[in-house]
Scaffold this motif. Structure first.
Motif, PDB file in Angstrom:
ATOM      1  N   ILE A  55       9.727  21.339  -7.766  1.00 43.33           N
ATOM      2  CA  ILE A  55      10.687  20.356  -8.276  1.00 43.33           C
ATOM      3  C   ILE A  55      10.149  19.734  -9.563  1.00 43.33           C
ATOM      4  O   ILE A  55       9.085  19.114  -9.576  1.00 43.33           O
ATOM      5  N   THR A  56      10.872  19.898 -10.623  1.00 44.14           N
ATOM      6  CA  THR A  56      10.479  19.319 -11.917  1.00 44.14           C
ATOM      7  C   THR A  56      11.272  18.038 -12.174  1.00 44.14           C
ATOM      8  O   THR A  56      12.325  17.810 -11.565  1.00 44.14           O
ATOM      9  N   GLY A  57      10.763  17.221 -13.090  1.00 46.28           N
ATOM     10  CA  GLY A  57      11.438  15.979 -13.431  1.00 46.28           C
ATOM     11  C   GLY A  57      11.267  14.887 -12.402  1.00 46.28           C
ATOM     12  O   GLY A  57      11.852  13.811 -12.526  1.00 46.28           O
ATOM     13  N   VAL A  58      10.462  15.154 -11.379  1.00 44.20           N
ATOM     14  CA  VAL A  58      10.247  14.197 -10.278  1.00 44.20           C
ATOM     15  C   VAL A  58       8.751  14.013 -10.065  1.00 44.20           C
ATOM     16  O   VAL A  58       7.984  14.984 -10.093  1.00 44.20           O
ATOM     17  N   ALA A  59       8.339  12.775  -9.872  1.00 40.68           N
ATOM     18  CA  ALA A  59       6.959  12.467  -9.513  1.00 40.68           C
ATOM     19  C   ALA A  59       6.935  11.887  -8.106  1.00 40.68           C
ATOM     20  O   ALA A  59       7.920  11.298  -7.644  1.00 40.68           O
ATOM     21  N   ALA A  60       5.822  12.061  -7.435  1.00 40.84           N
ATOM     22  CA  ALA A  60       5.617  11.487  -6.110  1.00 40.84           C
ATOM     23  C   ALA A  60       4.540  10.418  -6.190  1.00 40.84           C
ATOM     24  O   ALA A  60       3.646  10.485  -7.039  1.00 40.84           O
ATOM     25  N   ILE A  61       4.631   9.436  -5.306  1.00 42.55           N
ATOM     26  CA  ILE A  61       3.545   8.474  -5.118  1.00 42.55           C
ATOM     27  C   ILE A  61       2.916   8.775  -3.775  1.00 42.55           C
ATOM     28  O   ILE A  61       3.580   8.724  -2.735  1.00 42.55           O
ATOM     29  N   ALA A  62       1.639   9.129  -3.808  1.00 45.58           N
ATOM     30  CA  ALA A  62       0.905   9.472  -2.592  1.00 45.58           C
ATOM     31  C   ALA A  62      -0.586   9.285  -2.886  1.00 45.58           C
ATOM     32  O   ALA A  62      -0.960   8.736  -3.920  1.00 45.58           O
ATOM     33  N   SER A  63      -1.420   9.751  -1.980  1.00 42.79           N
ATOM     34  CA  SER A  63      -2.862   9.582  -2.148  1.00 42.79           C
ATOM     35  C   SER A  63      -3.445  10.627  -3.093  1.00 42.79           C
ATOM     36  O   SER A  63      -2.865  11.698  -3.311  1.00 42.79           O
TER      37      SER A  63
ATOM     38  N   TRP B  11       9.709   9.689  -6.180  1.00 41.61           N
ATOM     39  CA  TRP B  11       9.994   9.750  -4.748  1.00 41.61           C
ATOM     40  C   TRP B  11       8.773   9.278  -3.958  1.00 41.61           C
ATOM     41  O   TRP B  11       7.636   9.598  -4.303  1.00 41.61           O
ATOM     42  N   SER B  12       9.020   8.547  -2.885  1.00 46.42           N
ATOM     43  CA  SER B  12       7.942   8.183  -1.964  1.00 46.42           C
ATOM     44  C   SER B  12       8.518   7.409  -0.779  1.00 46.42           C
ATOM     45  O   SER B  12       9.724   7.107  -0.740  1.00 46.42           O
TER      46      SER B  12
ATOM     47  N   GLU C  58      -0.650  17.448 -10.370  1.00 49.24           N
ATOM     48  CA  GLU C  58      -1.366  16.829 -11.487  1.00 49.24           C
ATOM     49  C   GLU C  58      -1.174  15.320 -11.435  1.00 49.24           C
ATOM     50  O   GLU C  58      -0.042  14.828 -11.307  1.00 49.24           O
ATOM     51  N   VAL C  59      -2.279  14.588 -11.528  1.00 44.03           N
ATOM     52  CA  VAL C  59      -2.210  13.128 -11.502  1.00 44.03           C
ATOM     53  C   VAL C  59      -1.736  12.624 -12.864  1.00 44.03           C
ATOM     54  O   VAL C  59      -2.330  12.922 -13.896  1.00 44.03           O
ATOM     55  N   LEU C  60      -0.647  11.847 -12.829  1.00 44.81           N
ATOM     56  CA  LEU C  60      -0.111  11.255 -14.051  1.00 44.81           C
ATOM     57  C   LEU C  60      -0.661   9.855 -14.283  1.00 44.81           C
ATOM     58  O   LEU C  60      -0.775   9.411 -15.422  1.00 44.81           O
ATOM     59  N   HIS C  61      -0.959   9.162 -13.185  1.00 44.66           N
ATOM     60  CA  HIS C  61      -1.490   7.805 -13.305  1.00 44.66           C
ATOM     61  C   HIS C  61      -2.151   7.420 -11.983  1.00 44.66           C
ATOM     62  O   HIS C  61      -1.572   7.604 -10.922  1.00 44.66           O
ATOM     63  N   HIS C  62      -3.383   6.910 -12.084  1.00 45.13           N
ATOM     64  CA  HIS C  62      -4.092   6.437 -10.897  1.00 45.13           C
ATOM     65  C   HIS C  62      -3.713   4.990 -10.588  1.00 45.13           C
ATOM     66  O   HIS C  62      -3.351   4.222 -11.476  1.00 45.13           O
ATOM     67  N   ASN C  63      -3.843   4.606  -9.318  1.00 43.60           N
ATOM     68  CA  ASN C  63      -3.728   3.197  -8.889  1.00 43.60           C
ATOM     69  C   ASN C  63      -2.499   2.500  -9.476  1.00 43.60           C
ATOM     70  O   ASN C  63      -2.598   1.578 -10.279  1.00 43.60           O
TER      71      ASN C  63
ATOM     72  N   ASP D 183      -4.953   4.318  -2.214  1.00 46.45           N
ATOM     73  CA  ASP D 183      -5.039   4.709  -3.620  1.00 46.45           C
ATOM     74  C   ASP D 183      -3.702   5.327  -4.042  1.00 46.45           C
ATOM     75  O   ASP D 183      -3.586   6.534  -4.224  1.00 46.45           O
ATOM     76  N   GLN D 184      -2.687   4.493  -4.184  1.00 49.81           N
ATOM     77  CA  GLN D 184      -1.365   5.004  -4.551  1.00 49.81           C
ATOM     78  C   GLN D 184      -1.435   5.636  -5.941  1.00 49.81           C
ATOM     79  O   GLN D 184      -1.769   4.999  -6.930  1.00 49.81           O
ATOM     80  N   THR D 185      -1.093   6.928  -5.984  1.00 50.79           N
ATOM     81  CA  THR D 185      -1.282   7.746  -7.189  1.00 50.79           C
ATOM     82  C   THR D 185       0.035   8.407  -7.578  1.00 50.79           C
ATOM     83  O   THR D 185       0.749   8.924  -6.715  1.00 50.79           O
TER      84      THR D 185
END
Length: 297
Positions: A145-153, A106-107, A163-168, A88-90
């Motif tokens: 860290i601001t301005g950066v999102a991660a892709i993880a479960s 980042w991921s 905070e989830v920005l987008h599911h799947n 479930d890449q989130t």
């Protein structure tokens, strides 16, 4: 009281490897040993610090993780079991961050590859490769860290309060990775799947003979991939994976291969896990290889 099994995994808490380890050892008490890389994972198992290792070897979108097959061979490990895990890449970030605030994602490089279609649609956003999905989520939280999102479960988002920005966000919501259990001990046995390495010249010049030998065995060739040599001048090999509903058919196939490729290496004979998708929907399936290598067809 029996002690917990020590399982080496790539990544840390809430990683997909941790989830796979618990799925592969459901009846056991498991203690996972976090490793920063697949090489470190193999070193941990080889040293005796871990009883087993769980390693990703194939993704339905990105294809096989070929360097991991090379590591198995180098460390003389044997595959004893496998499972498929739905990922479930989130996309996640610090609380309060919005999509328009994100300048980088980042991921792990394989996760980024699985989500490349979504990432290409994020105008002006760059990517950065990290060693692990869940550990990237932890880093964002701990270093604020601001301005950066991660892709993880989703589990990583919950664990680290992101905070989830987008599911799947994977290219396909049916995004599966195959994990295998590795052991230091080779225990020949009858089972419904086999993973082998074949010398490249054998495949190059006699693929037709190999497939003819396997045809009467009532099995499926689920992988045939070139494994590049790690050093110039060394011979290349091919990863071959065979599946059947009957263990006797795998035994028959291995005997047949002995006549056309006597120097093959068996990386494991183990119970197959039912693939969640048809073979023609798997990246790097046999039909794709034959189309890309017409001289082998």
């Amino acid at each position: 009281m029996n002690r917990a099994l020590k399982i080496a995994i790539q990544g840390g808490p809430a990683s997909f490897h941790e989830t796979a380890a618990k799925q592969l050892f459901p009846a056991s008490s498991v203690s996972t040993l976090s490793c920063a890389s697949f090489t470190e994972l193999c070193q941990t198992l080889a040293s005796g610090l871990a009883d087993f290792a769980v390693m990703a070897v194939q993704n339905s979108l990105a294809g096989p993780l070929l360097p991991n097959y090379r590591l198995m061979d180098q460390f003389n490990f044997s595959i004893t079991a496998e499972c498929w895990l739905l990922l479930d890449q989130t996309l996640m970030a610090l609380p309060g961050q919005k999509l328009e605030d994100i300048k980088e994602v980042w991921s792990h490089p394989i996760a980024l590859l699985q989500c490349c279609d979504y990432l290409e649609g994020m105008a002006g956003v760059s990517t950065k490769e990290t060693s692990d999905t869940a550990d990237t989520a932890r880093l964002l939280k701990e270093d604020h860290i601001t301005g950066v999102a991660a892709i993880a479960s989703q589990k990583a988002a919950e664990l680290y309060g992101l905070e989830v920005l987008h599911h799947n966000v994977a290219n396909d919501v049916e995004n599966y990775t195959r994990f295998v259990v590795l052991t230091r001990e080779t225990q020949p046995k009858a089972a419904t799947k086999a993973t082998l390495l074949l010398p490249y010249p054998v495949v190059q010049f006699s693929l037709e003979s190999i497939l003819e030998k396997l045809e009467p065995c009532a099995l499926d060739v689920t992988m045939l991939q070139l494994l590049p040599s790690p050093n110039p001048g060394q011979p290349e090999e091919w990863v071959l994976e065979l599946e059947s509903d009957q263990a006797a058919c795998i035994t028959q196939a291995l005997a047949a291969l002995q006549t056309v490729a006597p120097t093959h290496t068996i990386l494991g004979v183990y119970p197959k896990a039912e693939a969640p998708l048809p073979q023609d929907r798997m990246a790097g399936c046999l039909s794709d290889i034959l189309k890309a290598q017409p001289e082998l067809a």
